[in-house]
Design a protein around this motif. Structure first.
Motif, PDB file in Angstrom:
ATOM      1  N   UNK A 118       4.007  -0.717  -7.249  1.00  6.66           N
ATOM      2  CA  UNK A 118       3.769  -2.106  -7.609  1.00  6.66           C
ATOM      3  C   UNK A 118       2.802  -2.716  -6.602  1.00  6.66           C
ATOM      4  N   UNK A 119       2.251  -3.879  -6.958  1.00  3.86           N
ATOM      5  CA  UNK A 119       1.177  -4.485  -6.182  1.00  3.86           C
ATOM      6  C   UNK A 119       1.732  -5.579  -5.282  1.00  3.86           C
ATOM      7  N   UNK A 120       1.465  -5.431  -3.975  1.00  6.41           N
ATOM      8  CA  UNK A 120       1.855  -6.455  -3.014  1.00  6.41           C
ATOM      9  C   UNK A 120       0.752  -7.477  -2.793  1.00  6.41           C
ATOM     10  N   UNK A 121      -0.513  -7.009  -2.809  1.00  8.69           N
ATOM     11  CA  UNK A 121      -1.608  -7.944  -2.566  1.00  8.69           C
ATOM     12  C   UNK A 121      -2.929  -7.301  -2.939  1.00  8.69           C
ATOM     13  N   UNK A 122      -3.863  -8.149  -3.323  1.00  6.81           N
ATOM     14  CA  UNK A 122      -5.271  -7.783  -3.438  1.00  6.81           C
ATOM     15  C   UNK A 122      -6.014  -8.535  -2.345  1.00  6.81           C
ATOM     16  N   UNK A 123      -6.949  -7.845  -1.697  1.00  7.28           N
ATOM     17  CA  UNK A 123      -7.596  -8.420  -0.526  1.00  7.28           C
ATOM     18  C   UNK A 123      -9.105  -8.298  -0.664  1.00  7.28           C
ATOM     19  N   UNK A 124      -9.803  -9.378  -0.303  1.00  2.94           N
ATOM     20  CA  UNK A 124     -11.261  -9.367  -0.232  1.00  2.94           C
ATOM     21  C   UNK A 124     -11.677  -9.556   1.224  1.00  2.94           C
ATOM     22  N   UNK A 135       1.378 -10.988  -4.294  1.00  2.00           N
ATOM     23  CA  UNK A 135       2.180 -10.909  -5.512  1.00  2.00           C
ATOM     24  C   UNK A 135       3.607 -10.527  -5.154  1.00  2.00           C
ATOM     25  N   UNK A 136       4.529 -10.891  -6.049  1.00  2.00           N
ATOM     26  CA  UNK A 136       5.941 -10.537  -5.871  1.00  2.00           C
ATOM     27  C   UNK A 136       6.246  -9.304  -6.711  1.00  2.00           C
ATOM     28  N   UNK A 137       6.989  -8.376  -6.157  1.00  2.00           N
ATOM     29  CA  UNK A 137       7.335  -7.153  -6.881  1.00  2.00           C
ATOM     30  C   UNK A 137       8.581  -7.380  -7.728  1.00  2.00           C
ATOM     31  N   UNK A 138       8.661  -6.595  -8.832  1.00  2.00           N
ATOM     32  CA  UNK A 138       9.852  -6.597  -9.666  1.00  2.00           C
ATOM     33  C   UNK A 138      10.070  -7.852 -10.467  1.00  2.00           C
ATOM     34  N   UNK A 167      -6.458  -3.204  -1.819  1.00  2.00           N
ATOM     35  CA  UNK A 167      -5.171  -3.443  -2.475  1.00  2.00           C
ATOM     36  C   UNK A 167      -4.072  -2.858  -1.602  1.00  2.00           C
ATOM     37  N   UNK A 168      -2.950  -3.561  -1.553  1.00  3.90           N
ATOM     38  CA  UNK A 168      -1.765  -3.087  -0.834  1.00  3.90           C
ATOM     39  C   UNK A 168      -0.681  -2.809  -1.861  1.00  3.90           C
ATOM     40  N   UNK A 169      -0.242  -1.550  -1.950  1.00  2.00           N
ATOM     41  CA  UNK A 169       0.739  -1.128  -2.950  1.00  2.00           C
ATOM     42  C   UNK A 169       2.080  -0.846  -2.296  1.00  2.00           C
ATOM     43  N   UNK A 170       3.138  -1.185  -3.018  1.00  2.00           N
ATOM     44  CA  UNK A 170       4.486  -0.803  -2.609  1.00  2.00           C
ATOM     45  C   UNK A 170       4.889   0.439  -3.390  1.00  2.00           C
ATOM     46  N   UNK A 171       5.080   1.555  -2.672  1.00  2.00           N
ATOM     47  CA  UNK A 171       5.558   2.783  -3.290  1.00  2.00           C
ATOM     48  C   UNK A 171       7.068   2.851  -3.129  1.00  2.00           C
ATOM     49  N   UNK A 172       7.667   3.964  -3.504  1.00  2.00           N
ATOM     50  CA  UNK A 172       9.130   4.027  -3.502  1.00  2.00           C
ATOM     51  C   UNK A 172       9.693   3.879  -2.093  1.00  2.00           C
ATOM     52  N   UNK A 173       9.154   4.612  -1.129  1.00  6.88           N
ATOM     53  CA  UNK A 173       9.699   4.580   0.229  1.00  6.88           C
ATOM     54  C   UNK A 173       8.655   4.213   1.274  1.00  6.88           C
ATOM     55  N   UNK A 174       7.488   3.802   0.855  1.00  9.27           N
ATOM     56  CA  UNK A 174       6.433   3.491   1.803  1.00  9.27           C
ATOM     57  C   UNK A 174       5.443   2.551   1.147  1.00  9.27           C
ATOM     58  N   UNK A 175       4.367   2.272   1.857  1.00  8.50           N
ATOM     59  CA  UNK A 175       3.297   1.454   1.321  1.00  8.50           C
ATOM     60  C   UNK A 175       1.980   2.222   1.395  1.00  8.50           C
ATOM     61  N   UNK A 176       1.034   1.791   0.572  1.00  9.56           N
ATOM     62  CA  UNK A 176      -0.295   2.395   0.580  1.00  9.56           C
ATOM     63  C   UNK A 176      -1.329   1.290   0.617  1.00  9.56           C
ATOM     64  N   UNK A 205      -4.532   4.672   3.455  1.00 12.39           N
ATOM     65  CA  UNK A 205      -3.601   4.724   4.578  1.00 12.39           C
ATOM     66  C   UNK A 205      -2.190   4.495   4.063  1.00 12.39           C
ATOM     67  N   UNK A 206      -1.230   5.244   4.598  1.00 11.90           N
ATOM     68  CA  UNK A 206       0.169   5.122   4.206  1.00 11.90           C
ATOM     69  C   UNK A 206       1.000   4.691   5.413  1.00 11.90           C
ATOM     70  N   UNK A 207       2.089   3.956   5.130  1.00 14.13           N
ATOM     71  CA  UNK A 207       3.005   3.545   6.184  1.00 14.13           C
ATOM     72  C   UNK A 207       4.079   2.638   5.635  1.00 14.13           C
TER      73      UNK A 207
END
Length: 651
Positions: A2-8, A20-23, A68-77, A97-99
């Motif tokens: 899911x999408x946490x943020x879009x960044x310029x 953005x809010x997830x879920x 873009x900042x994505x929320x994955x199942x156990x991490x972020x991308x 980058x992952x973390x």
């Protein structure tokens, strides 16, 4: 995912974050030209799309990186791609980058470390897309064989011009390559096709190519009019002229003739041909060529005559059918025993000039029909005769080519080696013939068996893969998987009171459209009127698909972008009355409320982002609004535009 943020980012280090809010349901509302629709383009660019689709203007002049900042199942991308330079449409390099606690980094930390293909592979693996690529590197675009993140992203987007399109249901479906890719990969995302099915399809295509090549090789080796057979016949004519073989033409089959000629060339010559005898045999070979040409001319004349007769017969048959069809109406008139030509057969009145009798007319009809039947009966015989003439001409042309080639070779050798002694010239010719025979060895009996075995092996591979990839069985399973999707669309269509849903609504994965049951069969969305229905079924189809993806844990991002779903109720310019506006507002609000309820039911496993102009006062809608862009509040900050030197729009 899911999408946490879009960044310029701009070149001066400025950073614009759109959170953005997830879920849950996210609504970005605001006036036109504020950048809402561009959010879809940024998301697609950050998931690996090759071509930039951003509108030319303040953003393309001021933004240097899209992220873009994505929320994955156990991490972020975190994904960032630089803006293409002037005159370019894309940039292959990407920062990935992952973390677990990643936040958008500052501008100074941006640096590419991979490419967009690797981006799609790594993010795809995180959401469960297994390795299934089997295409060559040249086909790594949307039409490549196998499913990847780019195909999954196309199931998550509905642009402003797409959500109300009656002809296309999916994102970028108007592109033929994209439509083909959607048809190939949708079964995988629905769980019908295993992850290695694309690889097996590629293996099947390769096996079919090998089978075709093996069949062609075997047919060419066995073709009596093929190049190998013509070459052998030419070598035989040369050997006969040099008195190496006694028969003037190859007497046996290809393999036996090749072995006989090879033995004759390798055997020691005790009595070489006398020069005069050799000249006589050349003259005989020239006479053979002349006879073959005469036979070909005779066959050509016979063929022209047969074609002329066929054309004349067809013309006559066409002419005869016209009076035959006119006389066919006699079947409606009863045949009286006292047939009187002076009395009208229809009304019974006396005719001043008697017509031909019904019997005479019937006799004419029978004669015409008999002649037409005879012409029709002769067609198969004419076709067979033409085919026989064609086969004879093909054989004669092959014999003529062999004889002419032998004559040309003997003449050329006479010019080249005429100064040598007669025996040396014959030995030279024997060596050349032996070399060419060696090149023809691959069509001997042993090699024919090898070619046949290669064909049989390729055919067995094709049969095995076709049995494993049974398209009919896969299609039945695909329709079964779509059952829950169709039921959801139908139920929600009743809830929104959309048209043509009483006999069921169905998603057609082959035609990539929504269809409706009717007395005349299933009708596509393009046969349905009203933009309200088009938008409604677009939204419902994608909601139903994502509900299926969530419940079946399919590898598709848990994101659905919807751009301007209210456009059919609130067009850019409307001057209707209040009553119409109230009805439109209620219909649009019902659609948004359905989206809200579906997302809440699936929470926290689905994120829907809606970009629109509307701003309903209901509490649940106000809670869903994450950004309001009015007046100076836009996607691209006003001060960025000033720094870029882009002219401001007039107030």
């Amino acid at each position: 995912m899911q999408l946490l943020a879009l960044i310029l980012y701009n070149a001066n280090g400025g950073r614009r974050l759109v959170h953005f809010k997830t879920g849950t349901l996210n609504v970005v509302t605001g006036q036109s030209a504020s950048g809402k629709s561009t959010l879809l383009d940024i998301f697609e660019y950050c998931t690996g799309r090759k071509t930039v689709t951003f509108p030319i203007g303040p953003m393309t002049d001021s933004v240097s990186w899209y992220a873009a900042l994505f929320q994955l199942e156990n991490t972020r991308a975190f994904v960032a791609r630089p803006a293409p330079g002037p005159g370019k449409k894309s940039v292959e390099r990407v920062m990935l980058k992952f973390g677990p606690d990643l936040e958008p980094p500052p501008y100074t930390d941006l640096a590419s470390n991979t490419d967009r293909y690797t981006l799609r592979q790594r993010l795809g693996r995180f959401i469960g897309i297994e390795e299934n690529h089997s295409a060559s590197p040249r086909r790594r675009g949307p039409s490549a064989v196998g499913a990847h993140l780019g195909h999954a992203a196309m199931l998550c987007l509905q642009g402003q011009s797409e959500i109300a399109d009656s002809n296309h249901l999916f994102h970028r479906q108007s592109d033929w390559n994209v439509a083909s890719a959607l048809k190939e990969t949708l079964p995988y995302f629905l769980g019908v096709a295993p992850h290695d099915q694309a690889r097996k399809h590629a293996q099947l295509n390769a096996a079919r190519s090998r089978l075709t090549q093996a069949e062609n090789d075997l047919d060419q080796a066995q073709d009596p009019d093929g190049i190998a057979h013509i070459t052998l016949a030419a070598l035989w004519h040369e050997a006969h002229t040099l008195n190496l073989v006694s028969a003037p033409a190859p007497p046996d089959g290809y393999v036996q003739d090749l072995l006989t000629l090879q033995d004759a060339v390798l055997a020691p010559v005790t009595e070489p041909a006398h020069a005069l005898d050799e000249d006589q045999r050349k003259l005989d070979l020239e006479q053979v060529c002349a006879d073959l040409r005469e036979q070909l001319r005779a066959l050509a004349a016979d063929r022209r005559l047969l074609l002329a007769e066929t054309t004349a017969a067809e013309d006559y048959a066409t002419s005869a059918r016209m009076p035959r069809d006119r006389l066919a109406s006699l079947d409606l008139v009863p045949l009286l025993p006292d047939d009187d030509a002076s009395t009208c057969a229809l009304c019974g009145s006396v005719l001043p000039q008697p017509d031909p009798t019904i019997v005479a007319l019937r006799n004419s009809l029978d004669r015409l029909q008999h002649q037409i039947n005879g012409i029709d009966a002769m067609r198969p015989a004419r076709r067979a005769a033409l085919e026989e003439l064609h086969q004879q001409a093909t054989r004669l042309r092959s014999q003529l080519r062999a004889a002419e080639h032998a004559l040309q070779t003997l003449t050329q050798e006479g010019r080249t080696n005429g100064h040598l002694p007669h025996r040396d010239r014959i030995d030279f010719a024997r060596g050349r013939i032996h070399g060419m025979l060696t090149a023809l060895q691959h069509t001997t009996g042993a090699d024919l068996a090898r070619l046949a075995q290669a064909r049989d092996t390729a055919k067995a591979t094709v049969d095995a893969l076709e049995a494993e990839l049974d398209s009919r069985r896969a299609h039945k399973e695909l329709l079964a998987r779509l059952g829950p999707v169709n039921r959801d669309i139908t139920f929600w269509a009743h809830q929104l009171q959309l048209e043509h849903c009483n006999q069921g609504v169905y998603l057609n994965p082959t035609k990539l459209t929504v269809e409706f049951g009717s007395r005349a069969g299933r009708l596509p969305l393009s046969r349905v009127g009203s933009g309200r229905n088009w938008v409604g079924y677009h939204v419902l189809a994608h909601l139903a698909l994502h509900r299926y993806f969530v419940r079946q844990r399919r590898p598709v991002p848990r994101i659905l972008f919807l751009d301007q779903p209210s456009q059919v109720w609130f067009p850019p310019s409307t001057h209707d009355g209040d009553d119409h506006t109230d009805k439109d507002s209620l219909a649009a609000q019902e659609l948004f409320e359905l989206i809200h309820e579906v997302v809440k039911d699936l929470a926290p496993d689905l994120q829907v982002i809606v970009c629109d102009h509307v701003d309903f006062p209901t509490p649940w809608f106000q809670e869903a609004v994450v950004h309001r862009w009015h007046h100076s509040e836009k996607l691209v900050p006003v001060d960025w535009v000033d720094l870029a030197g882009f002219p401001q729009p007039l107030p």
